[in-house]
Design a protein around this motif. Structure first.
Motif: not given
Length: 304
Positions: A58-70
């Protein structure tokens, strides 16, 4: 007078394609499964690593760019898990290289029915399900009534102390793998031509010299294969035991890189961070595999 050579008509393009198709048709099912079960999930994981998502439909995926890697590279847990993974790899190498080579060399003279019985006994730990063996080892390592503590005369809590939990996981995993490694080494020894040893004996070489200068060099492709498997799959081999016995504890003492990315995805419900950890793991082990393959081509000896 020149004799005219009749020209053979060249088959049309559809005919040539039909003639060349059978080999590719045989490969098509395997290639289709490889794409569906390996490359497609890999591409999806790479895409997911650039989004923030809590795994809820029910929750959309939010674009995060390279934030996860950082964010992942800034977490101390990543470096600590890499250190524990290196410890696991180093701890399992004696079980996949050292002990199998020693046992394989000592048992090389076993012949006939006794050899089949010996191979069955050695390989039997590999047939035990990890969850079943985890239950048995949990009982054996029990701090109160465990057979290990009774035998050693101690009361150590092997699976719940920081200093002993990871070595205990390594020992249990090594017990699982040693039989498989012994059979691989035995197969490698069986493929070595015995004429080399006989010629060396005629020249006065001792058994140790034959082992050192003939057997081990010709066994090097098998040893490189086992080393490659140990380096690439150690964290995966320990996963079911860690999840059953310690859940990554105590105090993350048994959390390696494989368990860490699973924890981020399915305990913390941070699918993007878990996917980023998976991609770094894939790239890192891919580089290591390429280096090991490159070294194997230059360090191994083959019986041509």
């Amino acid at each position: 007078m020149a004799v005219a050579v009749p020209r053979v008509a060249r088959p049309s393009l559809p005919v040539r394609l039909l003639r060349a198709a059978p080999p590719y048709l045989y490969l098509a099912p395997a290639l289709a499964l490889l794409v569906i079960w390996t490359y497609r999930p890999l591409v999806q994981t790479a895409q997911l690593s650039f989004y923030s998502w809590n795994l809820l439909p029910t929750q959309p995926m939010v674009p995060a760019g390279f934030a996860n890697y950082e964010r992942l590279l800034q977490l101390p847990a990543l470096g600590q898990s890499v250190t524990r993974t290196l410890f696991v790899i180093g701890g399992l190498l004696p079980f996949t290289i050292g002990i199998p080579v020693l046992v394989g060399l000592l048992s090389k003279r076993i012949k006939g029915r006794a050899r089949s019985v010996y191979q069955a006994l050695v390989f039997s730990p590999m047939l035990v399900a990890p969850v079943a063996s985890a239950a048995v080892w949990q009982w054996l390592l029990d701090p109160g009534a465990g057979a290990v503590n009774r035998l050693l005369g101690t009361s150590a809590n092997w699976l719940h102390e920081i200093t002993t939990a990871n070595p205990a996981i390594v020992l249990i995993t090594g017990w699982h793998l040693v039989g498989f490694a012994v059979l691989v080494v035995s197969a490698g020894l069986a493929n070595i031509n015995g004429d080399y040893a006989e010629a060396a004996q005629l020249d006065g070489a001792s058994r140790w010299q034959i082992t050192r200068w003939i057997t081990l060099p010709l066994l090097s492709p098998t040893l490189v294969f086992l080393t490659l498997m140990t380096v690439l799959l150690s964290a995966q081999w320990t996963f079911p035991l860690i999840d059953t016995l310690t859940q990554g504890g105590p105090a993350d003492a048994t959390t390696n890189v494989y368990y860490l990315l699973w924890d981020y995805s399915f305990h913390s419900y941070d699918a993007g961070l878990g996917a980023a950890a998976g991609m770094l793991l894939f790239i890192g082990f891919g580089v290591v595999a390429a280096i090991l393959v490159w070294l194997s081509e230059r360090l191994t000896f083959h019986d041509n």
